[in-house]
Design an enzyme around this catalytic site. Structure first.
Site, short mmCIF file in Angstrom:
data_model
loop_
_atom_site.label_atom_id
_atom_site.label_comp_id
_atom_site.label_asym_id
_atom_site.label_seq_id
_atom_site.Cartn_x
_atom_site.Cartn_y
_atom_site.Cartn_z
N SER A 170 39.01 45.33 38.49
CA SER A 170 38.21 44.13 38.80
C SER A 170 36.72 44.47 38.95
O SER A 170 35.86 43.66 38.60
CB SER A 170 38.74 43.43 40.06
N HIS A 203 32.81 52.64 46.86
CA HIS A 203 33.79 53.01 47.88
C HIS A 203 33.97 51.82 48.84
O HIS A 203 32.98 51.24 49.28
CB HIS A 203 33.31 54.25 48.65
C1 GRF Z 1 38.04 49.07 44.86
O1 GRF Z 1 38.30 48.61 46.17
C2 GRF Z 1 37.08 50.21 44.88
O2 GRF Z 1 36.13 50.13 45.90
C3 GRF Z 1 37.97 51.40 45.11
O3 GRF Z 1 39.15 51.11 44.40
C4 GRF Z 1 39.28 49.70 44.24
C5 GRF Z 1 39.36 49.45 42.77
O4 GRF Z 1 39.64 48.12 42.46
N1 GRF Z 1 37.31 52.62 44.74
P1 GRF Z 1 39.44 47.60 40.97
O5 GRF Z 1 40.26 48.49 40.07
O6 GRF Z 1 37.99 47.66 40.66
O7 GRF Z 1 39.97 46.19 40.97
#
Ligand code: GRF
Length: 211
Positions: A12, A104
């Site tokens: 996402s 993060h």
């Molecule tokens: C997000 O919460 C990001 O901060 C963390 O992993 C998650 C990834 O979500 N590192 P997506 O794959 O971008 O939906």
């Protein structure tokens, strides 16, 4: 600016970047997992995709070497970790020094590592959020480029809090990449970052709980 995005799953944040109409060229999206849903989203946006499956390599160094080989074929100016869930070797990180960033889901330096939302709830913090930072060999400890904060509510679950943070991740990450593309991000000698031409705060200071 040529950008390569690394993902492991849902994608996402990658999608938010691809749809933000940034003045960059997304050269490739690379996943370490063939089943990552984000791969189809990237292909739907016309971005070349590749898989470097970590399970096919005997150790971290061999995987990282193959991953770097795939990344470097696309000659990126910036490599973006967007939900890329593998620890990277020091050699890999150094190879991309100053052009490797991550998002993060916590207000670093609080809550590095995994399960950030549950840990934030357990700690009772009233503000939580997300951080875009340069990647250095120490996990989740690199120079901070930008952060977004959200309130933690009394009846939050890790899932509700994660969803609130994720909405801000999708706002914050494209802004940070836009600043990088515009050459406005200055990584200083002391390991802190200054972003030229930004306001001190986007809106009022956030007090939580509110009155
Ligand atoms: C997000 O919460 C990001 O901060 C963390 O992993 C998650 C990834 O979500 N590192 P997506 O794959 O971008 O939906």
């Amino acid at each position: 600016m040529r950008v390569v995005i690394l993902i492991s799953g849902r994608g996402s944040n990658m999608q938010a970047l691809l749809e933000a109409q940034l003045p960059v060229e997304f050269a490739a999206v690379i996943s370490n997992r063939p089943e990552a849903q984000g791969l189809a989203i990237a292909a739907g946006h016309g971005v070349p995709t590749a898989v470097v499956d970590h399970r096919r390599f005997p150790d971290r160094a061999a995987f990282d070497a193959a991953l770097a080989g795939e990344i470097d074929r696309h000659r990126p100016d910036l490599v973006v970790l967007a939900g890329f869930m593998r620890l990277l070797t020091d050699g890999f990180v150094r190879h991309y020094e100053g052009r490797l960033i991550n998002i993060h889901p916590a207000l670093l330096p609080a809550f590095p590592g995994l399960d950030t939302h549950a840990r934030a709830l357990a700690a009772g913090v009233k503000l939580h959020g997300c951080t875009v930072h340069y990647v250095t060999p120490e996990v989740d400890a690199g120079p901070i480029i930008a952060q977004a904060a959200v309130p933690v509510l009394d009846d939050d679950t890790p899932e509700r809090l994660a969803a609130r943070v994720l909405r801000q991740e999708h706002r914050l990450f494209p802004r940070a990449v836009a600043w990088l593309a515009a050459g406005r991000v200055n990584l200083r000698e002391d390991g802190t970052v200054a972003v030229a031409g930004t306001a001190a705060l986007d809106g009022e200071a956030l007090l939580a709980p509110g009155d």
